[in-house]
Design a protein around this motif. Structure first.
Motif, PDB file in Angstrom:
ATOM      1  N   TRP A 108       6.385   2.160 -21.398  1.00 45.39           N
ATOM      2  CA  TRP A 108       7.597   2.565 -20.674  1.00 45.39           C
ATOM      3  C   TRP A 108       7.787   1.729 -19.417  1.00 45.39           C
ATOM      4  N   ARG A 109       6.683   1.354 -18.771  1.00 47.73           N
ATOM      5  CA  ARG A 109       6.766   0.487 -17.576  1.00 47.73           C
ATOM      6  C   ARG A 109       7.358  -0.870 -17.954  1.00 47.73           C
ATOM      7  N   ALA A 110       7.004  -1.338 -19.162  1.00 51.63           N
ATOM      8  CA  ALA A 110       7.429  -2.676 -19.592  1.00 51.63           C
ATOM      9  C   ALA A 110       8.943  -2.788 -19.782  1.00 51.63           C
TER      10      ALA A 110
ATOM     11  N   GLU B 133      12.075   3.793  -0.081  1.00 53.11           N
ATOM     12  CA  GLU B 133      11.400   4.616   0.910  1.00 53.11           C
ATOM     13  C   GLU B 133      10.355   3.849   1.722  1.00 53.11           C
ATOM     14  N   THR B 134       9.390   3.263   1.020  1.00 51.12           N
ATOM     15  CA  THR B 134       8.233   2.705   1.727  1.00 51.12           C
ATOM     16  C   THR B 134       8.544   1.398   2.464  1.00 51.12           C
ATOM     17  N   THR B 135       9.205   0.472   1.790  1.00 47.87           N
ATOM     18  CA  THR B 135       9.391  -0.857   2.394  1.00 47.87           C
ATOM     19  C   THR B 135      10.172  -0.782   3.717  1.00 47.87           C
TER      20      THR B 135
ATOM     21  N   GLU C  25       0.770   4.670 -23.333  1.00 45.27           N
ATOM     22  CA  GLU C  25       2.175   5.056 -23.215  1.00 45.27           C
ATOM     23  C   GLU C  25       2.763   4.506 -21.899  1.00 45.27           C
ATOM     24  N   HIS C  26       1.975   4.631 -20.822  1.00 48.41           N
ATOM     25  CA  HIS C  26       2.408   4.168 -19.508  1.00 48.41           C
ATOM     26  C   HIS C  26       2.865   2.716 -19.547  1.00 48.41           C
ATOM     27  N   ARG C  27       2.055   1.861 -20.174  1.00 50.34           N
ATOM     28  CA  ARG C  27       2.350   0.419 -20.193  1.00 50.34           C
ATOM     29  C   ARG C  27       3.672   0.150 -20.913  1.00 50.34           C
TER      30      ARG C  27
ATOM     31  N   GLY D  17      -4.095  -0.801 -13.464  1.00 53.33           N
ATOM     32  CA  GLY D  17      -2.964  -0.712 -14.386  1.00 53.33           C
ATOM     33  C   GLY D  17      -1.698  -0.107 -13.796  1.00 53.33           C
ATOM     34  N   HIS D  18      -1.817   0.719 -12.758  1.00 54.93           N
ATOM     35  CA  HIS D  18      -0.630   1.326 -12.138  1.00 54.93           C
ATOM     36  C   HIS D  18      -0.217   0.589 -10.871  1.00 54.93           C
ATOM     37  N   LYS D  19      -0.730  -0.622 -10.676  1.00 54.99           N
ATOM     38  CA  LYS D  19      -0.384  -1.373  -9.456  1.00 54.99           C
ATOM     39  C   LYS D  19       1.133  -1.443  -9.300  1.00 54.99           C
ATOM     40  N   CYS D  20       1.559  -1.339  -8.051  1.00 53.41           N
ATOM     41  CA  CYS D  20       2.991  -1.266  -7.718  1.00 53.41           C
ATOM     42  C   CYS D  20       3.840  -2.258  -8.524  1.00 53.41           C
ATOM     43  N   LEU D  21       4.796  -1.715  -9.249  1.00 61.33           N
ATOM     44  CA  LEU D  21       5.694  -2.567 -10.033  1.00 61.33           C
ATOM     45  C   LEU D  21       6.629  -3.352  -9.117  1.00 61.33           C
TER      46      LEU D  21
ATOM     47  N   MET E 134      -1.420   8.249   0.581  1.00 68.12           N
ATOM     48  CA  MET E 134      -2.375   8.522  -0.511  1.00 68.12           C
ATOM     49  C   MET E 134      -1.649   8.818  -1.816  1.00 68.12           C
ATOM     50  N   LEU E 135      -2.355   8.605  -2.920  1.00 67.97           N
ATOM     51  CA  LEU E 135      -1.906   9.060  -4.233  1.00 67.97           C
ATOM     52  C   LEU E 135      -3.089   9.771  -4.884  1.00 67.97           C
ATOM     53  N   CYS E 136      -2.800  10.608  -5.856  1.00 65.46           N
ATOM     54  CA  CYS E 136      -3.879  11.427  -6.438  1.00 65.46           C
ATOM     55  C   CYS E 136      -3.966  11.251  -7.958  1.00 65.46           C
ATOM     56  N   ARG E 137      -5.116  11.603  -8.497  1.00 61.06           N
ATOM     57  CA  ARG E 137      -5.348  11.630  -9.958  1.00 61.06           C
ATOM     58  C   ARG E 137      -6.291  12.798 -10.236  1.00 61.06           C
ATOM     59  N   ARG E 138      -6.461  13.112 -11.539  1.00 61.08           N
ATOM     60  CA  ARG E 138      -7.476  14.110 -11.910  1.00 61.08           C
ATOM     61  C   ARG E 138      -8.450  13.473 -12.890  1.00 61.08           C
TER      62      ARG E 138
ATOM     63  N   LEU F 112       3.304 -10.855   9.431  1.00 61.71           N
ATOM     64  CA  LEU F 112       3.631  -9.644  10.204  1.00 61.71           C
ATOM     65  C   LEU F 112       3.837  -8.460   9.258  1.00 61.71           C
ATOM     66  N   TYR F 113       4.557  -8.702   8.169  1.00 65.37           N
ATOM     67  CA  TYR F 113       4.810  -7.634   7.197  1.00 65.37           C
ATOM     68  C   TYR F 113       3.494  -7.138   6.580  1.00 65.37           C
ATOM     69  N   PHE F 114       2.642  -8.070   6.129  1.00 66.35           N
ATOM     70  CA  PHE F 114       1.406  -7.651   5.450  1.00 66.35           C
ATOM     71  C   PHE F 114       0.441  -6.947   6.398  1.00 66.35           C
TER      72      PHE F 114
HETATM   73  C1  HEM Z   1       5.803  -1.589   1.295  1.00 67.54           C
HETATM   74  C2  HEM Z   1       6.276  -1.323   0.090  1.00 67.54           C
HETATM   75  C3  HEM Z   1       5.499  -0.690  -1.012  1.00 67.54           C
HETATM   76  C4  HEM Z   1       4.209  -0.244  -1.039  1.00 67.54           C
HETATM   77  C5  HEM Z   1       3.172  -0.277   0.076  1.00 67.54           C
HETATM   78  C6  HEM Z   1       3.967   0.279  -2.357  1.00 67.54           C
HETATM   79  C7  HEM Z   1       2.761   0.805  -2.767  1.00 67.54           C
HETATM   80  C8  HEM Z   1       2.505   1.295  -4.018  1.00 67.54           C
HETATM   81  C9  HEM Z   1       1.240   1.825  -4.451  1.00 67.54           C
HETATM   82  C10 HEM Z   1      -0.015   1.937  -3.588  1.00 67.54           C
HETATM   83  C11 HEM Z   1       1.379   2.205  -5.737  1.00 67.54           C
HETATM   84  C12 HEM Z   1       0.300   2.846  -6.610  1.00 67.54           C
HETATM   85  C13 HEM Z   1      -0.531   1.769  -7.233  1.00 67.54           C
HETATM   86  C14 HEM Z   1      -1.686   2.311  -8.015  1.00 67.54           C
HETATM   87  O1  HEM Z   1      -1.587   3.420  -8.577  1.00 67.54           O
HETATM   88  O2  HEM Z   1      -2.688   1.597  -8.075  1.00 67.54           O
HETATM   89  C15 HEM Z   1       2.740   1.923  -6.123  1.00 67.54           C
HETATM   90  C16 HEM Z   1       3.273   2.182  -7.356  1.00 67.54           C
HETATM   91  C17 HEM Z   1       4.576   1.922  -7.685  1.00 67.54           C
HETATM   92  N1  HEM Z   1       5.546   1.314  -6.901  1.00 67.54           N
HETATM   93 FE1  HEM Z   1       5.317   0.657  -5.043  1.00 67.54          FE
HETATM   94  N2  HEM Z   1       5.108   0.161  -3.106  1.00 67.54           N
HETATM   95  C18 HEM Z   1       6.075  -0.426  -2.321  1.00 67.54           C
HETATM   96  C19 HEM Z   1       7.368  -0.748  -2.668  1.00 67.54           C
HETATM   97  C20 HEM Z   1       7.903  -0.520  -3.900  1.00 67.54           C
HETATM   98  C21 HEM Z   1       9.241  -0.910  -4.281  1.00 67.54           C
HETATM   99  C22 HEM Z   1      10.276  -1.622  -3.413  1.00 67.54           C
HETATM  100  C23 HEM Z   1       9.406  -0.509  -5.557  1.00 67.54           C
HETATM  101  C24 HEM Z   1      10.657  -0.756  -6.327  1.00 67.54           C
HETATM  102  C25 HEM Z   1      10.953  -0.326  -7.464  1.00 67.54           C
HETATM  103  C26 HEM Z   1       8.154   0.139  -5.994  1.00 67.54           C
HETATM  104  C27 HEM Z   1       7.893   0.682  -7.231  1.00 67.54           C
HETATM  105  C28 HEM Z   1       6.701   1.220  -7.631  1.00 67.54           C
HETATM  106  C29 HEM Z   1       6.476   1.804  -8.945  1.00 67.54           C
HETATM  107  C30 HEM Z   1       7.499   1.936 -10.066  1.00 67.54           C
HETATM  108  C31 HEM Z   1       5.150   2.243  -8.965  1.00 67.54           C
HETATM  109  C32 HEM Z   1       4.433   2.948 -10.097  1.00 67.54           C
HETATM  110  C33 HEM Z   1       3.776   1.939 -10.981  1.00 67.54           C
HETATM  111  C34 HEM Z   1       3.124   2.589 -12.179  1.00 67.54           C
HETATM  112  O3  HEM Z   1       2.789   3.782 -12.148  1.00 67.54           O
HETATM  113  O4  HEM Z   1       2.973   1.868 -13.159  1.00 67.54           O
HETATM  114  N3  HEM Z   1       7.275   0.103  -4.955  1.00 67.54           N
HETATM  115  N4  HEM Z   1       3.416   1.345  -5.061  1.00 67.54           N
END
Ligand code: HEM
Length: 403
Positions: free
Chosen positions: A89-91, A237-239, A85-87, A341-345, A283-287, A270-272
Motif C-alpha cells: 500500500w505504501r508503494a 505538521e512536522t516540517t 501488506e504495508h509495503r 521498513g517504516h522510515k518516513c516516506l 515518539m511513535l509506538c509499537r506492540r 540548520l534544518y537538520f
Molecule cells: C521534519 C519532517 C518530518 C519528520 C521529522 C518525519 C519523521 C517521521 C518518522 C520518525 C517516521 C516514522 C519512521 C519509522 O517508523 O521508522 C515517519 C513516518 C512517515 N512520514 Fe514523516 N516526517 C517528516 C515529514 C513528513 C512529510 C512532509 C511527509 C509527507 C507525506 C511524511 C510522511 C510520512 C509517512 C507517510 C510516514 C509513514 C511511513 C510508513 O509507515 O511506511 N513525513 N516520519
C-alpha cells in the motif's frame, strides 16, 4: 534514582528532556509498569529495534501513545499495517517521494512559498509557523491530494483543533479534538464521493489510491478517508514546526544568524540540526508480537514499546555535546526520519520543502527579530516543537550567496 515517567504527565509534556536524560542514564530500556510498556530513550535501542526487530512488533495496534494506551481509534492505513501488506500500500505513491520526483517538485513548491511569503513581507511582522511554513506545506499537501486550493485554510484549522491539547489534557479525546476529526473525516468523505462519481477529476494521491488494487483489495470509502487524512496531517505538521524552530534557534544567536543569512549552503545544516535538537516526532509506538532481547531488557510479546526519537537524538553516547545546538556538527547515523521498513516516506519532500521555505525567507530579508514572549511550543505527547514563532523582519537589498 527511580525515574517516574508517564508520557501523558504534565512534566513530560512541558519539558521531557530531564526525564529522557534520566531514563538514558539507567543504561537500558525503561519499564513503565502502568502501561506494561518499554520506553526506548537511548539512540542505540531505537536504532536496533527499528532495524532488527521489525518482524517482532506490530503497527496494527496503533502508532501513537493515545492509540496504544488510551484506546483512541486506529485508522486502517498503510502507516498502521505490517509487512508485506504495508509495503504494497505504501508503494502506491512511492514514486512521488523519490529524490528525483521531489527535485522536479521544487520549482512549483518554491512558487508556493513565494506566493505565501510576499504579503507577509509587506506586513513586516508574522508568525513563521502558522502564517508561513504551515500554510505552504498545507497548500502542497492539498495539491498532492487534488483538494481545492481554497480549502487549505479550512482543513488546516481542523487539523489544529484535532491535535490541540489543553494543559492537563490526557490524549486526544476532548470535544474539540473529536468534533474536528469528525468534520475533517466528513469533508474528505464528501471529496471521495464526488470523485467516485467523476473519476476523471481525481488527480495525485487521490487518483492513485482510488485506482489501486493490492492483493485483490480496493480501498472502500473509509480506507480512502484514512489514507488521505494521513497524508494531509503528516505532510503539513512536522516540517513547518522544524522551520519555525530553526528560525527560533537562529533568532537567539546574532552571529550565527548573520552567517546563515549570508550563506545558503548553511540552510540545510540548520534544518537538520533543528530536527536533531528539537525532533518534531517526539515518539511513535509499537506492540511486541514475540519475545526478544533489546539493550539489556527482555521484551515480552504483548508489551508496548515507545520509540522516543526526541530522546535518542539527545543521546550523549551517540552525539558529542548532545544538548548543544550546533549546525556544524557531523554524525554518521541519523534517526530524524526513523529507520527500517517504516522510515518516513516524505523525507525528501520534507528536506527540500524546509530548505526552500527557509531559503526564501532568508533571501528576502536582511535580518529579523523574534517576538520572544509570543513564541509557543505544542503541548502534547506525540509531537513536539514550536507552533508559534512570530518575528519582525528587516528588509534591505539582500541576496544570500549561493543564489
Ligand atoms: C521534519 C519532517 C518530518 C519528520 C521529522 C518525519 C519523521 C517521521 C518518522 C520518525 C517516521 C516514522 C519512521 C519509522 O517508523 O521508522 C515517519 C513516518 C512517515 N512520514 Fe514523516 N516526517 C517528516 C515529514 C513528513 C512529510 C512532509 C511527509 C509527507 C507525506 C511524511 C510522511 C510520512 C509517512 C507517510 C510516514 C509513514 C511511513 C510508513 O509507515 O511506511 N513525513 N516520519
Amino acid at each position: 534514582m527511580t525515574v517516574e515517567y508517564d508520557p501523558f504527565s504534565d512534566a513530560a509534556m512541558r519539558n521531557p528532556f530531564p526525564l529522557y536524560a534520566a531514563m538514558r542514564a539507567e543504561g537500558k530500556p525503561h519499564y513503565i509498569e502502568k502501561y506494561d510498556a518499554w520506553a526506548l530513550a537511548r539512540f542505540e535501542d531505537v536504532w536496533e529495534a527499528s532495524q532488527q526487530h521489525e518482524g517482532d512488533v506490530t503497527w496494527t495496534d496503533g502508532a501513537t501513545p493515545g492509540q496504544l494506551f488510551l484506546g483512541e481509534p486506529i485508522p486502517r492505513a498503510f502507516t498502521t499495517m505490517d509487512a508485506p501488506e504495508h509495503r504494497r500500500w505504501r508503494a502506491v505513491v512511492r514514486k512521488d517521494y523519490t529524490p528525483a520526483s521531489v527535485a522536479e517538485q521544487e520549482q512549483r513548491f518554491r512558487a508556493l512559498a513565494r506566493e505565501v511569503l510576499a504579503p507577509l513581507l509587506e506586513r513586516g511582522e508574522f508568525d513563521v509557523y502558522s502564517d508561513y511554513a504551515n500554510r505552504v506545506f498545507c497548500l502542497n499537501s492539498g495539491y498532492n491530494l487534488g483538494l481545492p486550493k481554497a480549502d487549505a485554510v479550512t482543513f488546516r484549522a481542523l487539523i489544529d483543533d484535532m491535535l490541540h491539547r489543553d494543559p492537563g489534557q490526557v490524549g486526544g479525546g476532548s470535544e474539540r479534538n473529536q468534533t474536528a476529526a469528525a468534520q475533517l473525516g466528513g469533508y474528505l468523505f464528501e471529496f471521495v464521493q464526488t470523485l467516485r462519481a467523476n473519476p476523471d477529476l481525481a488527480v495525485g494521491h487521490t487518483a492513485a489510491y482510488l485506482n489501486a488494487e493490492v492483493d485483490g483489495e480496493r480501498l472502500d470509502d473509509e480506507g480512502m478517508v484514512n489514507v488521505l487524512m494521513n497524508f494531509l496531517i503528516l505532510g503539513s505538521e512536522t516540517t513547518p514546526m522544524v522551520c519555525a524552530g530553526a528560525v527560533y534557534y537562529l533568532g537567539q544567536d546574532q552571529a550565527l544568524r548573520t552567517q546563515v543569512l549570508a550563506d545558503a549552503s548553511l540552510v540545510s545544516p540548520l534544518y537538520f540540526e533543528t530536527c536533531r535538537y528539537d525532533q518534531p516526532t517526539n515518539m511513535l509506538c509499537r506492540r511486541a508480537v514475540k519475545d526478544f532481547g533489546l539493550g539489556g531488557a527482555q521484551i515480552k510479546a504483548g508489551q508496548a514499546l515507545l520509540y522516543i526519537y526526541a530522546s535518542a537524538n539527545r543521546d550523549e553516547v551517540e552525539f558529542e555535546r548532545a544538548d548543544v545546538f550546533d549546525i556544524f556538527r557531523e554524525y554518521p547515523r541519523d534517526l530524524t526520519y526513523g529507520t527500517g521498513g517504516h522510515k518516513c516516506l516524505g523525507m525528501h519532500l520534507a528536506t527540500m520543502g524546509a530548505r526552500v521555505v527557509l531559503e526564501e525567507l532568508f533571501n528576502a530579508i536582511s535580518d529579523y527579530e523574534l517576538l520572544h514572549e509570543q513564541c509557543e511550543r505544542v503541548f502534547g505527547e506525540h509531537l513536539s516543537g514550536f507552533a508559534r514563532v512570530p518575528i519582525t523582519v528587516t528588509r534591505e537589498s539582500h541576496q544570500i550567496a549561493a543564489k
